[in-house]
Motif scaffolding. Sequence first.
Motif, mmCIF file in Angstrom:
data_model
loop_
_atom_site.group_PDB
_atom_site.id
_atom_site.type_symbol
_atom_site.label_atom_id
_atom_site.label_comp_id
_atom_site.label_asym_id
_atom_site.label_seq_id
_atom_site.Cartn_x
_atom_site.Cartn_y
_atom_site.Cartn_z
ATOM 1 N N ALA A 268 0.854 -1.189 0.000
ATOM 2 C CA ALA A 268 0.000 0.000 0.000
ATOM 3 C C ALA A 268 0.896 1.248 0.000
ATOM 4 O O ALA A 268 2.069 1.155 0.365
ATOM 5 C CB ALA A 268 -0.904 -0.003 1.235
ATOM 6 N N GLU A 270 -2.114 1.753 -2.904
ATOM 7 C CA GLU A 270 -2.279 1.321 -4.293
ATOM 8 C C GLU A 270 -2.087 2.476 -5.286
ATOM 9 O O GLU A 270 -1.588 2.285 -6.375
ATOM 10 C CB GLU A 270 -3.688 0.723 -4.477
ATOM 11 N N TRP A 271 -2.510 3.676 -4.873
ATOM 12 C CA TRP A 271 -2.471 4.788 -5.826
ATOM 13 C C TRP A 271 -1.058 5.148 -6.275
ATOM 14 O O TRP A 271 -0.876 5.756 -7.324
ATOM 15 C CB TRP A 271 -3.214 6.020 -5.302
ATOM 16 N N ARG A 273 1.007 3.287 -7.514
ATOM 17 C CA ARG A 273 1.395 2.509 -8.707
ATOM 18 C C ARG A 273 1.243 3.318 -9.993
ATOM 19 O O ARG A 273 1.942 3.077 -10.955
ATOM 20 C CB ARG A 273 0.508 1.257 -8.842
#
Length: 294
Positions: A268, A270-271, A273
Amino acid sequence: MRMLSQVLQAQYGEKVYKLSLSSGCSCPNRDGTLGYGGCTFCSEGGSGDFAAPFAPIETQLAAAKQRIARKTDAKKFIAYFQSYTNTYGDPARLEALYREAIAPEEIVALSVGTRPDCLGAPVMQMLERLNQVKPVWVELGLQTAHDETARQLRRGYPLSVFDDACRRLQAAGLTVIVHIIFGLPGETHEMMLDTVRHVAGLQPDGVKLQMLHVLRGTALGLQYEQTPFPLLELEEYAALIAESAAILPPQTVVHRLTGDAPGPLLIAPEWTRNKKRVLNTIRRALRRAGVENL
Ligand code: SF4
């Protein structure tokens, strides 16, 4: 706000790319001198974007150029020793290694990532000598100015050690770049900005700003999987960058607005990525704050 790519382009009249190299050093926070596990967020790769295997410098330079050949046609490079603690070792061995790395004409600077408690007199003298050959950048992983957070991270040195190292490096004419991580567990928005204010007060040559990546195989990853702690949302992170841009001195160059999450290891957030989306959101936040950049 001045970004590193703009500064290098203006200085050298062309693109300058970093070549990730390995010095073969470990880290006192990993080899048992200070501790075994390392900082809680640090992955096996020693907090580098890419941990190059140790090999003769000539081989490493060729391999590093090959790795980036598809991304750039740059002809000038920075010899970049980022992973682990690159002043933690025999200064004579390191000086020979770094001299070899900066010898080619196409290498315009040397960048070494290290800890502020690994900058004793022999190391400082070595860096000063190298700085006579090509500019030497010293990257210090501060992450936070709050000693209590640092203790929880097992960083292994107090803020006073960082401040002292920073001043000594500056007095020696070396280029100082400070790493800051936003989103560390337990830190509020204001605490993160306190770190930026503290760093701004020291007037470093550059900063690297990065969102905390919770990675598999780290103590922090384990902690997060057992008891998830809140992480910043993208908009909050972008707002912090915009606020930091207003706090940092104009001469401090921003080397990084976000990190590259090592995909398979990332737990974490996720954003992180989607780097394109992250950078676009940061650009919008900067524009809203009236900060000229990029
Ligand atoms: S000092 Fe750097 S290399 Fe060492 S454990 Fe901490 S983050 Fe990892």
